[in-house]
Design a protein around this motif. Structure first.
Motif, PDB file in Angstrom:
ATOM      1  N   PHE A 292       0.828  -1.200   0.000  1.00 52.22           N
ATOM      2  CA  PHE A 292       0.000   0.000   0.000  1.00 52.22           C
ATOM      3  C   PHE A 292       0.865   1.254   0.000  1.00 52.22           C
ATOM      4  O   PHE A 292       0.640   2.182  -0.781  1.00 52.22           O
ATOM      5  N   THR A 293       1.875   1.261   0.850  1.00 48.92           N
ATOM      6  CA  THR A 293       2.773   2.413   0.945  1.00 48.92           C
ATOM      7  C   THR A 293       3.510   2.632  -0.368  1.00 48.92           C
ATOM      8  O   THR A 293       3.708   3.766  -0.798  1.00 48.92           O
ATOM      9  N   LEU A 294       3.894   1.548  -1.020  1.00 45.39           N
ATOM     10  CA  LEU A 294       4.565   1.631  -2.320  1.00 45.39           C
ATOM     11  C   LEU A 294       3.661   2.284  -3.361  1.00 45.39           C
ATOM     12  O   LEU A 294       4.086   3.146  -4.118  1.00 45.39           O
ATOM     13  N   ILE A 295       2.395   1.907  -3.371  1.00 44.02           N
ATOM     14  CA  ILE A 295       1.458   2.424  -4.370  1.00 44.02           C
ATOM     15  C   ILE A 295       1.021   3.849  -4.056  1.00 44.02           C
ATOM     16  O   ILE A 295       0.835   4.659  -4.957  1.00 44.02           O
ATOM     17  N   ASP A 296       0.871   4.175  -2.772  1.00 42.80           N
ATOM     18  CA  ASP A 296       0.410   5.510  -2.354  1.00 42.80           C
ATOM     19  C   ASP A 296       1.555   6.514  -2.492  1.00 42.80           C
ATOM     20  O   ASP A 296       2.132   6.984  -1.523  1.00 42.80           O
ATOM     21  N   ALA A 297       1.848   6.862  -3.740  1.00 48.02           N
ATOM     22  CA  ALA A 297       3.018   7.687  -4.060  1.00 48.02           C
ATOM     23  C   ALA A 297       3.004   9.050  -3.369  1.00 48.02           C
ATOM     24  O   ALA A 297       4.044   9.536  -2.932  1.00 48.02           O
ATOM     25  N   ASN A 298       1.853   9.677  -3.242  1.00 47.80           N
ATOM     26  CA  ASN A 298       1.806  11.008  -2.629  1.00 47.80           C
ATOM     27  C   ASN A 298       1.624  10.955  -1.112  1.00 47.80           C
ATOM     28  O   ASN A 298       1.518  11.987  -0.462  1.00 47.80           O
ATOM     29  N   ARG A 299       1.589   9.754  -0.559  1.00 50.81           N
ATOM     30  CA  ARG A 299       1.564   9.521   0.890  1.00 50.81           C
ATOM     31  C   ARG A 299       0.408  10.221   1.617  1.00 50.81           C
ATOM     32  O   ARG A 299       0.541  10.661   2.741  1.00 50.81           O
ATOM     33  N   ASP A 300      -0.767  10.269   0.950  1.00 48.53           N
ATOM     34  CA  ASP A 300      -1.917  10.892   1.605  1.00 48.53           C
ATOM     35  C   ASP A 300      -2.848   9.876   2.260  1.00 48.53           C
ATOM     36  O   ASP A 300      -3.891  10.235   2.785  1.00 48.53           O
ATOM     37  N   GLY A 301      -2.471   8.592   2.221  1.00 54.19           N
ATOM     38  CA  GLY A 301      -3.278   7.562   2.876  1.00 54.19           C
ATOM     39  C   GLY A 301      -4.405   7.018   2.018  1.00 54.19           C
ATOM     40  O   GLY A 301      -5.192   6.192   2.468  1.00 54.19           O
ATOM     41  N   VAL A 302      -4.483   7.461   0.769  1.00 53.83           N
ATOM     42  CA  VAL A 302      -5.515   7.008  -0.159  1.00 53.83           C
ATOM     43  C   VAL A 302      -4.861   6.790  -1.525  1.00 53.83           C
ATOM     44  O   VAL A 302      -4.104   7.632  -1.991  1.00 53.83           O
ATOM     45  N   ILE A 303      -5.158   5.657  -2.146  1.00 48.18           N
ATOM     46  CA  ILE A 303      -4.646   5.393  -3.490  1.00 48.18           C
ATOM     47  C   ILE A 303      -5.612   6.024  -4.488  1.00 48.18           C
ATOM     48  O   ILE A 303      -6.803   5.729  -4.491  1.00 48.18           O
ATOM     49  N   CYS A 304      -5.066   6.917  -5.324  1.00 49.36           N
ATOM     50  CA  CYS A 304      -5.868   7.607  -6.335  1.00 49.36           C
ATOM     51  C   CYS A 304      -5.299   7.285  -7.716  1.00 49.36           C
ATOM     52  O   CYS A 304      -4.280   6.596  -7.838  1.00 49.36           O
ATOM     53  N   ILE A 305      -5.934   7.806  -8.741  1.00 50.01           N
ATOM     54  CA  ILE A 305      -5.506   7.517 -10.108  1.00 50.01           C
ATOM     55  C   ILE A 305      -4.066   7.985 -10.364  1.00 50.01           C
ATOM     56  O   ILE A 305      -3.300   7.310 -11.038  1.00 50.01           O
ATOM     57  N   ASN A 306      -3.688   9.120  -9.767  1.00 48.47           N
ATOM     58  CA  ASN A 306      -2.312   9.601  -9.961  1.00 48.47           C
ATOM     59  C   ASN A 306      -1.298   8.675  -9.304  1.00 48.47           C
ATOM     60  O   ASN A 306      -0.192   8.492  -9.823  1.00 48.47           O
ATOM     61  N   ASP A 307      -1.649   8.084  -8.156  1.00 47.31           N
ATOM     62  CA  ASP A 307      -0.769   7.109  -7.512  1.00 47.31           C
ATOM     63  C   ASP A 307      -0.579   5.900  -8.424  1.00 47.31           C
ATOM     64  O   ASP A 307       0.540   5.395  -8.574  1.00 47.31           O
ATOM     65  N   LEU A 308      -1.679   5.430  -9.021  1.00 48.01           N
ATOM     66  CA  LEU A 308      -1.587   4.282  -9.918  1.00 48.01           C
ATOM     67  C   LEU A 308      -0.743   4.616 -11.147  1.00 48.01           C
ATOM     68  O   LEU A 308       0.069   3.801 -11.592  1.00 48.01           O
ATOM     69  N   LYS A 309      -0.921   5.810 -11.686  1.00 53.45           N
ATOM     70  CA  LYS A 309      -0.107   6.225 -12.837  1.00 53.45           C
ATOM     71  C   LYS A 309       1.371   6.226 -12.473  1.00 53.45           C
ATOM     72  O   LYS A 309       2.220   5.786 -13.246  1.00 53.45           O
ATOM     73  N   GLU A 310       1.682   6.723 -11.276  1.00 58.83           N
ATOM     74  CA  GLU A 310       3.072   6.805 -10.814  1.00 58.83           C
ATOM     75  C   GLU A 310       3.689   5.414 -10.696  1.00 58.83           C
ATOM     76  O   GLU A 310       4.797   5.176 -11.184  1.00 58.83           O
ATOM     77  N   ILE A 311       2.976   4.481 -10.073  1.00 60.22           N
ATOM     78  CA  ILE A 311       3.547   3.137  -9.883  1.00 60.22           C
ATOM     79  C   ILE A 311       3.675   2.417 -11.216  1.00 60.22           C
ATOM     80  O   ILE A 311       4.690   1.781 -11.492  1.00 60.22           O
ATOM     81  N   TYR A 312       2.673   2.527 -12.060  1.00 60.72           N
ATOM     82  CA  TYR A 312       2.768   1.892 -13.372  1.00 60.72           C
ATOM     83  C   TYR A 312       3.886   2.506 -14.199  1.00 60.72           C
ATOM     84  O   TYR A 312       4.615   1.799 -14.893  1.00 60.72           O
TER      85      TYR A 312
END
Length: 149
Positions: free
Chosen positions: A17-37
């Motif tokens: 979860f921490t890896l995917i939550d790129a902006n570290r706001d505690g919620v995975i959003c579309i931008n977090d997914l774009k960042e990890i992909y």
């Protein structure tokens, strides 16, 4: 749902979860997914990412993340979903990924794994001749052994 997971699984899910939550706001959003992909070399279309996020009944926080994994692991299609996630990086459809590629991802994306963490992860990883067998790994995650054909 948290009772369903073993302590080591909870830690692994927290790390994921921490890896995917790129902006570290505690919620995975579309931008977090774009960042990890993006860090993995692939950016799916927004419609695909939005579809992923819609699997959660609300904001995809850690509790929702655990519930999704619990449903997938306990459901009939959970194993296939996990295999498909690995298969996105398996252009040849072999069911394996190069060990060094997986290690590189762990060491250099998101919350980077230390050499010791990678070593610990690799203790039980199904690796044969330098190839990480993600089908066997997924079967192990689901609590069964992969049928050897």
């Amino acid at each position: 749902m948290a009772k369903f997971f073993k302590p080591n699984q909870m830690q692994e899910f927290k790390e994921a979860f921490t890896l995917i939550d790129a902006n570290r706001d505690g919620v995975i959003c579309i931008n977090d997914l774009k960042e990890i992909y993006s860090s993995l070399g692939r950016i799916p279309p927004d419609s695909e990412l939005e579809s992923m996020l819609k699997e959660s009944s609300g904001p995809l926080n850690f509790t929702s993340f655990l519930n999704l994994f619990g449903e997938k692991m306990g459901g009939t299609d959970g194993e296939e979903t996990i295999k498909n996630a690995f298969a996105m990086f398996d252009d040849e459809g072999k069911g394996t990924l190069a060990e060094e590629y997986i290690k590189d991802l762990l060491a250099n994306t998101g919350d980077n794994f230390t050499a010791d963490e990678i070593k610990q992860t690799w203790k039980e990883a199904p690796i044969h001749k330098g190839q990480f067998d993600y089908k066997a790994f997924t079967a192990k995650l689901k609590g069964r052994e992969e049928d050897q054909n």
